[in-house]
Design a protein around this motif. Structure first.
Motif, PDB file in Angstrom:
ATOM      1  N   LEU A 254       0.819  -1.205   0.000  1.00  0.00           N
ATOM      2  CA  LEU A 254       0.000   0.000   0.000  1.00  0.00           C
ATOM      3  C   LEU A 254       0.859   1.263   0.000  1.00  0.00           C
ATOM      4  N   VAL A 255       1.895   1.287   0.846  1.00  0.00           N
ATOM      5  CA  VAL A 255       2.781   2.452   0.899  1.00  0.00           C
ATOM      6  C   VAL A 255       3.491   2.636  -0.439  1.00  0.00           C
ATOM      7  N   ASP A 256       3.876   1.531  -1.050  1.00  0.00           N
ATOM      8  CA  ASP A 256       4.552   1.606  -2.345  1.00  0.00           C
ATOM      9  C   ASP A 256       3.655   2.244  -3.406  1.00  0.00           C
ATOM     10  N   LYS A 257       2.353   2.100  -3.246  1.00  0.00           N
ATOM     11  CA  LYS A 257       1.421   2.708  -4.196  1.00  0.00           C
ATOM     12  C   LYS A 257       1.117   4.166  -3.845  1.00  0.00           C
ATOM     13  N   GLY A 258       1.647   4.650  -2.736  1.00  0.00           N
ATOM     14  CA  GLY A 258       1.428   6.035  -2.356  1.00  0.00           C
ATOM     15  C   GLY A 258       0.372   6.255  -1.297  1.00  0.00           C
ATOM     16  N   TRP A 259      -0.131   5.171  -0.685  1.00  0.00           N
ATOM     17  CA  TRP A 259      -1.148   5.304   0.352  1.00  0.00           C
ATOM     18  C   TRP A 259      -0.515   5.672   1.690  1.00  0.00           C
TER      19      TRP A 259
END
Length: 283
Positions: A254-259
């Motif tokens: 999720l963080v990798d997607k910008g969340w």
């Protein structure tokens, strides 16, 4: 022998030769209501067992309702120390410590059997809890029971129309403004209500974030997709070793997607509400 050996009427058990009065009055059994006994455990009996005991007290005259019905139906949504609840339409049953007695009318299609216990249906239970409790706990109950009973919360309006003079009748419509059967747990519902009642935008419930490389989806408890903000309730199920390891990869993707992910436990939800609102508001 009804309820034997979990929650049973002592006089019937003695008459059936299953136990003696001396043993019932010993250390192995606990009298929870008049003539109603349960085995003594390592901890005080939980709501499910106390509810079964309450049913034996009113068997043939009443049914389990409220938080007790929700517990037996598999939609637990009440406080750990909530009293057992029964509805006895004809009256004649007085309350006891740890027992709450209601005297409302019940239609035949508002009662079902779970094993050998009669309880109010998920829809009737949701209707009652929406009337009997404040807005937040009413929403929590309707979310849980609508999810378990697989009915749209708006269906409660049809049930409410049967009883236009019922106590707190108008509360049902107020609860339905916020109810959402997609909510994953009672604490998730409480977190959502904290956010909404503070005037923050209504979050999306159970938002799916597609993970194209693995052809899977990551589900967020609450989300603001346009802002890529996820809000998660972390219950005890997330504390197991296997779940912790799975969650590491989940949140990394999720963080990798910008969340941006905000994770809260029951302690923050009960004790640090303003901090939650400040953090989500800033996000």
């Amino acid at each position: 022998m009804p309820g034997w050996p979990r929650a049973f009427r002592g006089s019937l058990a003695v008459a059936a030769g299953l136990v003696t009065w001396d043993r019932l009055q010993g250390a192995a059994h606990l009298r929870v209501f008049p003539d109603i006994y349960v085995p003594v455990g390592d901890a005080p009996p939980k709501l499910a067992l106390r509810s079964r005991a309450a049913y034996r007290l009113v068997e043939g005259r009443g049914v389990l309702s409220g938080y007790s019905a929700a517990e037996i139906l598999g939609a637990s949504c009440g406080p750990e120390k909530a009293p057992a609840e029964v509805t006895v339409p004809g009256g004649g049953q007085r309350a006891h410590p740890g027992l709450l007695v209601h005297r409302d009318r019940l239609a035949r299609d508002e009662v079902r059997c779970v094993g050998d216990i009669r309880v109010t249906t998920p829809m009737r239970t949701a209707y009652d809890l929406a009337r009997w409790h404040d807005l937040v706990e009413g929403v929590v109950a309707v979310d849980a029971l609508a999810r378990k009973g697989e009915f749209g919360p708006d269906k409660l309006l049809h049930l409410a129309a049967r009883y236009p003079r019922a106590r707190n009748h108008r509360r049902v419509a107020d609860v339905l403004v916020y109810a959402n059967r997609s909510s994953g747990s009672p604490m998730e519902s409480r977190l959502r209500m904290l956010i909404e009642l503070a005037g923050l935008p209504r979050p999306v419930v159970q938002h799916a974030v597609q993970d194209d490389p693995t052809r899977t989806a990551v589900w967020l408890d609450l989300a603001y997709p346009d802002h890529m903000i996820g809000i998660e309730y972390e219950g005890e199920v997330h504390a197991s070793t296997e779940r912790v390891l799975r969650d590491v990869g989940r949140y990394t993707r999720l963080v990798d997607k910008g969340w941006r992910i905000y994770r809260y436990t029951k302690y923050e939800i009960h004790r640090e509400q303003q901090r939650i609102l400040d953090e989500v508001g800033r996000a």
